[in-house]
Scaffold this motif. Structure first.
Motif, PDB file in Angstrom:
ATOM      1  N   MET A   1       0.875  -1.180   0.052  1.00  0.00           N
ATOM      2  CA  MET A   1       0.144   0.147   0.052  1.00  0.00           C
ATOM      3  C   MET A   1       0.993   1.208   0.020  1.00  0.00           C
ATOM      4  SD  MET A   1      -3.066  -1.022   2.600  1.00  0.00           S
ATOM      5  CE  MET A   1      -2.084  -1.998   3.906  1.00  0.00           C
ATOM      6  N   ASP A   2       0.253   2.238  -0.842  1.00  0.00           N
ATOM      7  CA  ASP A   2       1.242   3.620  -0.703  1.00  0.00           C
ATOM      8  C   ASP A   2       0.592   4.395   0.318  1.00  0.00           C
ATOM      9  OD1 ASP A   2      -1.263   4.409  -1.743  1.00  0.00           O
ATOM     10  OD2 ASP A   2      -0.338   4.518  -3.914  1.00  0.00           O
ATOM     11  N   ARG A   3       1.083   5.592   0.615  1.00  0.00           N
ATOM     12  CA  ARG A   3       0.710   6.297   1.646  1.00  0.00           C
ATOM     13  C   ARG A   3      -1.039   6.906   1.402  1.00  0.00           C
ATOM     14  NH1 ARG A   3       4.960   8.313   4.556  1.00  0.00           N
ATOM     15  NH2 ARG A   3       3.621  10.159   5.458  1.00  0.00           N
ATOM     16  N   ARG A   4      -1.669   6.849   0.296  1.00  0.00           N
ATOM     17  CA  ARG A   4      -2.738   7.392   0.120  1.00  0.00           C
ATOM     18  C   ARG A   4      -3.583   6.020   0.674  1.00  0.00           C
ATOM     19  NH1 ARG A   4      -3.875  10.041  -5.595  1.00  0.00           N
ATOM     20  NH2 ARG A   4      -5.917  10.079  -4.646  1.00  0.00           N
ATOM     21  N   GLU A   5      -3.162   4.974   0.096  1.00  0.00           N
ATOM     22  CA  GLU A   5      -4.077   3.723   0.568  1.00  0.00           C
ATOM     23  C   GLU A   5      -3.952   3.583   2.049  1.00  0.00           C
ATOM     24  OE1 GLU A   5      -3.570   1.054  -3.486  1.00  0.00           O
ATOM     25  OE2 GLU A   5      -2.040   1.085  -1.956  1.00  0.00           O
ATOM     26  N   ILE A   6      -2.802   3.871   2.621  1.00  0.00           N
ATOM     27  CA  ILE A   6      -2.575   3.738   4.067  1.00  0.00           C
ATOM     28  C   ILE A   6      -3.432   4.761   4.857  1.00  0.00           C
ATOM     29  CG2 ILE A   6      -1.076   3.957   6.036  1.00  0.00           C
ATOM     30  CD1 ILE A   6      -0.439   1.303   4.889  1.00  0.00           C
ATOM     31  N   ALA A   7      -3.548   5.942   4.252  1.00  0.00           N
ATOM     32  CA  ALA A   7      -4.467   7.027   4.799  1.00  0.00           C
ATOM     33  C   ALA A   7      -5.859   6.478   4.718  1.00  0.00           C
ATOM     34  CB  ALA A   7      -4.319   8.255   4.167  1.00  0.00           C
ATOM     35  N   ALA A   8      -6.245   6.007   3.707  1.00  0.00           N
ATOM     36  CA  ALA A   8      -7.769   5.493   3.393  1.00  0.00           C
ATOM     37  C   ALA A   8      -8.118   4.319   4.221  1.00  0.00           C
ATOM     38  CB  ALA A   8      -8.043   4.833   1.914  1.00  0.00           C
ATOM     39  N   LEU A   9      -7.081   3.406   4.646  1.00  0.00           N
ATOM     40  CA  LEU A   9      -7.383   2.453   5.480  1.00  0.00           C
ATOM     41  C   LEU A   9      -7.570   2.955   6.876  1.00  0.00           C
ATOM     42  CD1 LEU A   9      -7.538  -0.614   6.058  1.00  0.00           C
ATOM     43  CD2 LEU A   9      -4.994  -0.692   6.069  1.00  0.00           C
ATOM     44  N   LEU A  10      -6.571   3.850   7.282  1.00  0.00           N
ATOM     45  CA  LEU A  10      -6.844   4.455   8.786  1.00  0.00           C
ATOM     46  C   LEU A  10      -8.013   5.223   8.813  1.00  0.00           C
ATOM     47  CD1 LEU A  10      -3.013   5.626   9.407  1.00  0.00           C
ATOM     48  CD2 LEU A  10      -4.258   3.939  10.529  1.00  0.00           C
ATOM     49  N   ALA A  11      -8.611   5.862   7.841  1.00  0.00           N
ATOM     50  CA  ALA A  11      -9.886   6.515   8.005  1.00  0.00           C
ATOM     51  C   ALA A  11     -11.024   5.458   8.102  1.00  0.00           C
ATOM     52  CB  ALA A  11     -10.012   7.381   6.700  1.00  0.00           C
ATOM     53  N   TYR A  12     -11.128   4.294   7.421  1.00  0.00           N
ATOM     54  CA  TYR A  12     -11.983   3.259   7.392  1.00  0.00           C
ATOM     55  C   TYR A  12     -11.844   2.756   8.867  1.00  0.00           C
ATOM     56  CZ  TYR A  12     -13.945  -1.133   6.607  1.00  0.00           C
ATOM     57  OH  TYR A  12     -15.032  -2.401   6.911  1.00  0.00           O
ATOM     58  N   ILE A  13     -10.714   2.639   9.345  1.00  0.00           N
ATOM     59  CA  ILE A  13     -10.647   1.955  10.586  1.00  0.00           C
ATOM     60  C   ILE A  13     -10.914   2.943  11.699  1.00  0.00           C
ATOM     61  CG2 ILE A  13      -8.815   1.191  12.443  1.00  0.00           C
ATOM     62  CD1 ILE A  13      -7.227  -0.071  10.305  1.00  0.00           C
ATOM     63  N   GLY A  14     -10.892   4.184  11.630  1.00  0.00           N
ATOM     64  CA  GLY A  14     -11.189   5.279  12.617  1.00  0.00           C
ATOM     65  C   GLY A  14     -12.842   5.219  12.623  1.00  0.00           C
ATOM     66  N   ARG A  15     -13.582   4.968  11.396  1.00  0.00           N
ATOM     67  CA  ARG A  15     -14.729   4.963  11.536  1.00  0.00           C
ATOM     68  C   ARG A  15     -15.424   3.581  12.414  1.00  0.00           C
ATOM     69  NH1 ARG A  15     -14.426   6.098   6.159  1.00  0.00           N
ATOM     70  NH2 ARG A  15     -14.975   3.975   5.473  1.00  0.00           N
ATOM     71  N   LEU A  16     -14.806   2.466  12.422  1.00  0.00           N
ATOM     72  CA  LEU A  16     -15.105   1.335  13.282  1.00  0.00           C
ATOM     73  C   LEU A  16     -14.436   1.545  14.659  1.00  0.00           C
ATOM     74  CD1 LEU A  16     -14.266  -1.172  10.316  1.00  0.00           C
ATOM     75  CD2 LEU A  16     -16.586  -0.219  11.078  1.00  0.00           C
ATOM     76  N   ASP A  17     -13.540   1.996  15.062  1.00  0.00           N
ATOM     77  CA  ASP A  17     -12.830   2.120  16.245  1.00  0.00           C
ATOM     78  C   ASP A  17     -12.415   3.711  16.298  1.00  0.00           C
ATOM     79  OD1 ASP A  17     -11.593   2.019  18.695  1.00  0.00           O
ATOM     80  OD2 ASP A  17     -10.476   0.251  18.250  1.00  0.00           O
ATOM     81  N   PRO A  18     -13.092   4.542  16.986  1.00  0.00           N
ATOM     82  CA  PRO A  18     -12.630   5.895  17.151  1.00  0.00           C
ATOM     83  C   PRO A  18     -11.286   6.175  17.874  1.00  0.00           C
ATOM     84  CG  PRO A  18     -15.020   5.729  17.525  1.00  0.00           C
ATOM     85  CD  PRO A  18     -14.446   4.476  17.573  1.00  0.00           C
ATOM     86  N   ARG A  19     -10.860   5.084  18.770  1.00  0.00           N
ATOM     87  CA  ARG A  19      -9.602   5.192  19.324  1.00  0.00           C
ATOM     88  C   ARG A  19      -8.242   5.336  18.587  1.00  0.00           C
ATOM     89  NH1 ARG A  19      -9.706  -0.313  22.919  1.00  0.00           N
ATOM     90  NH2 ARG A  19     -10.569  -1.071  20.850  1.00  0.00           N
ATOM     91  N   THR A  20      -8.417   4.969  17.560  1.00  0.00           N
ATOM     92  CA  THR A  20      -7.384   5.009  16.454  1.00  0.00           C
ATOM     93  C   THR A  20      -7.031   6.327  16.080  1.00  0.00           C
ATOM     94  OG1 THR A  20      -8.805   4.162  14.776  1.00  0.00           O
ATOM     95  CG2 THR A  20      -7.525   2.527  15.779  1.00  0.00           C
TER      96      THR A  20
END
Length: 228
Positions: A1-20
């Motif tokens: 994954m490049d940085r944009r894909e990592i950012a998209a993944l973190l945004a997706y995880i943040g919607r499921l677990d706001p602690r991240t």
């Protein structure tokens, strides 16, 4: 994954677990750099069953702990290992004498399977299809799948079979088609020398090159009705 894909993944995880979620810009930048360092060689998704978002969602569903980059990397390594274990190297299409090209094609095929861009190659399995009519006709024409030259070369190593084939070729009955009443050899097995000691116990059980006379007579008796 490049940085944009990592950012998209973190945004997706943040919607499921706001602690991240990192509200501070510096912390968010450090988190992005850390995840990119650990997951740079992990694809976001492949065409054959891998999706980092599914792995993240599965972890958040079953684990009370905050997700880490390692929780994505571990399922990816298991995915790669499973695919490589199910992969059988196909024969390369290059010249086998070209060792470098041969090895390079094998390595490229394994990398494609491990990365999820190609499916594992399996050995072809034996199916329940009927026999080939052309092959059956060829075997009837030849008479045997063993060439005559090879059969003649094997004669010293297979005296029992050679004697049986010679007798059948001369029109004599097949002695191994019946059970021997003397040594109790079963159908298809050669007769054996049964040496008995004075106490009544067998001392030897070596195979004979020729069958016992009684077995020959029994085979001849059974062949007579068939000839009639």
């Amino acid at each position: 994954m490049d940085r944009r894909e990592i950012a998209a993944l973190l945004a997706y995880i943040g919607r499921l677990d706001p602690r991240t979620i990192r509200t501070d810009q510096g912390e968010a930048r450090d988190q992005l750099a850390q995840w990119h360092e650990l997951l740079g060689d992990v694809p976001l998704a492949t065409q054959h069953g891998w999706d980092a978002r599914i792995a993240a969602r599965q972890h958040i569903r079953i684990s009370p702990y905050q997700i880490l980059a390692a929780d994505i990397a571990r399922p990816w390594e298991s995915y790669r290992r499973d695919r490589l274990q199910r992969h059988t190297d196909p024969t390369p299409s290059v010249d086998p004498d070209d060792q470098a090209a041969w090895t390079a094609e094998l390595v490229d095929a394994r990398r494609a399977v491990a990365s999820g861009s190609a499916q594992p190659a399996h050995h072809q399995q034996i199916t329940s299809r009927g026999s080939n009519p052309e092959l059956e006709a060829r075997l009837r024409e030849v008479g045997s799948c063993i060439p005559p030259e090879a059969r003649a070369a094997l004669t010293p190593y297979r005296p029992v079979r050679a004697a049986r084939e010679a007798a059948i070729a001369q029109g004599q009955p097949d002695t191994l088609s019946v059970r021997c009443e003397w040594c109790h050899a079963q159908v298809g097995e050669p007769c054996r020398r049964r040496r008995i000691d004075r106490d009544g116990y067998a001392r030897g059980n070596a195979p004979r090159a020729t069958p016992h006379p009684g077995r020959f007579d029994l085979a001849a008796q059974q062949a007579q009705p068939a000839l009639a």
